[in-house]
Design an enzyme around this catalytic site. Structure first.
Site, PDB file in Angstrom:
ATOM      1  CG  MET A   1      16.899 117.291  38.733  1.00 55.90           C
ATOM      2  SD  MET A   1      16.743 115.546  38.322  1.00 55.90           S
ATOM      3  CE  MET A   1      16.302 115.639  36.596  1.00 55.90           C
ATOM      4  CB  CYS A   2      11.027 116.315  41.757  1.00 52.90           C
ATOM      5  SG  CYS A   2      10.604 115.189  40.413  1.00 52.90           S
TER       6      CYS A   2
END
Length: 245
Positions: A1-2
């Protein structure tokens, strides 16, 4: 995930927002503490947006890893701002790695970042997308779930205040993609709005407000935001409320 973060407070270095703290956003890009739902590093680009005395958000984005870009140390520290949004990207499998896909996305005074994924995209967003004016759909920044969410949010912002628009967006995406990870970060340079849905989020309030996917240092006054919460911050106020209310 970012990973993403937002800063609102006294004028500070845009580059410093990216690199300050022993667990800065740049460090999180290659050594994140919490990668829920897959991924190991955030090497698929980064971006930063800031405001400089006018209404419009300015931005810099690069599809390369943040730790490879000399502008982070050589250019961005020369820019000062009272409000900054920044993000590092871990692309979902099958989505492009290109500058146009890097957050923050900007339009006029607004800047937006999405930390997460919409499962089943694009089919799971078909109903929401059908409400987007064709001219806006044709201007989709990139073929990604985050860019599509941004276009939908822009449309909602035309008729709703920011908090209501984000709540509506979360509710309607979860209706068709219940496990979607929807940590949103939105700012107009004066206020910041953030959501925490199936992912980590923390807030630090001193003489400024910092909202981050992970704390940037080990200070004990970071506030961990529970799931399904909305954060609204200005330079003088901070509110945390349930997204389900």
């Amino acid at each position: 995930m970012c990973r993403h973060l937002g800063y609102l407070g006294p004028r500070t270095s845009v580059g410093g927002v990216l690199t300050d703290g022993e667990h800065s956003l740049r460090v999180q890009a290659y050594a994140p503490s919490d990668m829920r739902g897959g991924g190991t590093i955030n090497a698929d680009g980064f971006g930063v947006a800031w405001w400089d005395g006018d209404a419009a958000a300015h931005s810099y984005r690069n599809p390369m890893p943040i730790w490879t870009d000399p502008a982070v140390d050589d250019v961005l520290p020369q820019i000062d701002s009272t409000s900054v949004i920044a993000a590092v990207r871990s692309a979902t499998v099958g989505m492009p790695v290109e500058r146009s896909a890097c957050a923050p996305f900007t339009d006029g005074r607004w800047a937006f970042s999405h930390n997460g994924v919409v499962f089943g995209w694009p089919q799971s967003m078909a109903d929401l997308w059908s409400e987007v004016p064709p001219v806006d759909a044709l201007a989709l920044p990139a073929p990604t779930d985050a860019a599509a969410l941004w276009v939908v949010l822009q449309n909602l912002l035309r008729t709703h205040d920011p908090e209501s628009a984000l709540r509506m967006l979360v509710r309607r995406v979860l209706a068709t993609s219940p496990k979607a990870r929807l940590n949103f970060l939105l700012s107009d340079g004066q206020s910041m709005y953030a959501t925490a849905v199936h992912h980590s989020l923390s807030v630090l309030r001193t003489d400024s407000v910092t909202i981050a996917s992970e704390p940037l240092d080990d200070r004990p006054d970071w506030i961990f935001i529970d799931d399904r919460r909305m954060v609204v911050a200005t330079t003088t106020d901070l509110t945390i409320s349930s997204l389900e209310s």
